[in-house]
Design a protein around this motif. Structure first.
Motif, short mmCIF file in Angstrom:
data_model
loop_
_atom_site.label_atom_id
_atom_site.label_comp_id
_atom_site.label_asym_id
_atom_site.label_seq_id
_atom_site.Cartn_x
_atom_site.Cartn_y
_atom_site.Cartn_z
N HIS A 10 1.43 0.66 3.75
CA HIS A 10 0.84 0.70 2.40
C HIS A 10 -0.68 0.73 2.46
N HIS A 12 -4.48 2.81 0.81
CA HIS A 12 -5.10 3.64 -0.24
C HIS A 12 -6.40 4.24 0.30
N GLU A 96 3.08 4.19 -5.67
CA GLU A 96 3.39 2.80 -5.88
C GLU A 96 3.75 2.59 -7.34
N HIS A 153 6.12 -4.55 -1.88
CA HIS A 153 4.82 -4.51 -1.22
C HIS A 153 4.02 -5.77 -1.53
N ASP A 203 -2.66 -2.58 2.23
CA ASP A 203 -3.15 -2.39 0.87
C ASP A 203 -4.66 -2.12 0.90
#
Ligand code: NI
Length: 255
Positions: A10, A12, A96, A153, A203
């Motif tokens: 996960h 970004h 997500e 998550h 994250d």
């Protein structure tokens, strides 16, 4: 830390905090022990960026969807455009998606967006990547209703709720929070989660582990997360990373 084979389930990397050095950072992550990354879209635009990153870098895969914080701004045209993108060979998940009751976003809009994407994931036979912030009850009830495969998550709930998620076949994603000073709950989850249901994640750019807390996070720092989880489980950190990479590949049909 000299660990390798990290799979970050996960991230970004579309975030503006990577604008300055994204290419250089992503080019060198494989030399820093990173074997795989799933970049998660939160809007149509960042879903497109996730796919572009996956096309540019072999080890990156894309999850695409509308995040609950973005649900109020998403249009029907956005959902239609997303639908076209799911057939891309490197799109491995719907995400997500989820619910966030921390921010003041109308619940009805969030619930509708979440449920339609759960239904879509089942139609597409793709796993989901779930964001649940202060919305445990509603999240769990929609997961029970639709029974998708997927991962919770940045799991922040109790061991008891984790058991319910495990019964649904869910995986548990853990990241930097396990290294924080107040990490009693995440650590009890880290100790209790079955080894075939654990995924590691950043994250990033958020949630950098100690000793980098508050700084920009990236996938190589998962080594610190793995060391913390392995210590509480009495396991070897490299073996834990290897097992979590296999779990990630299995859930998302990679490799
Ligand atoms: Ni995220």
């Amino acid at each position: 830390m000299n660990l390798c084979g990290i799979f970050d389930s996960h991230a970004h990397y579309d975030d503006e905090r990577f604008d300055e050095d994204r290419e250089a950072l992503l080019a060198r992550l494989p030399q820093s022990g990173v074997a795989g990354v799933i970049n998660c879209g939160t809007t149509l635009a960042t879903s497109r960026t996730s796919i572009a990153l996956a096309e540019r870098f072999d080890y990156i895969y894309a999850a695409i969807g509308i995040h609950p914080e973005e649900a109020a701004d998403a249009t029907e045209a956005d959902y239609d455009a997303l639908l076209e993108l799911y057939s891309h060979p490197k799109v491995v998940a719907v995400g997500e998606i989820g619910l966030d009751y921390y921010w003041d976003i109308p619940k009805e809009v969030q619930l509708e967006s979440f449920e339609r994407q759960l239904i879509l994931a089942n139609e597409l036979e793709k796993p989901v990547i779930i964001h649940d912030r202060e919305a445990h009850a509603d999240t769990l009830s929609l997961l029970k209703k639709h029974c998708p495969r997927g991962v919770m998550h940045c799991y922040s709930g109790s061991v008891e709720t984790m058991e319910e998620l495990l019964q649904l076949g869910f995986y548990i994603g853990l990241g930097g929070a396990v290294t924080f000073k107040n990490a009693k709950k995440p650590l009890s989850v880290a100790a209790a989660v079955p080894q075939d249901r654990l995924l590691l994640e950043t994250d990033c750019p958020y949630m950098a582990p100690v000793p980098f807390r508050g700084k920009r996070n990236d996938s190589s720092l998962i080594a610190y997360v793995a060391a913390t989880i392995a210590a509480v489980r009495g396991e070897d950190a490299q073996a834990l990373i290897d097992r979590c990479r296999e779990n990630t590949a299995l859930l998302f049909g990679i490799g």
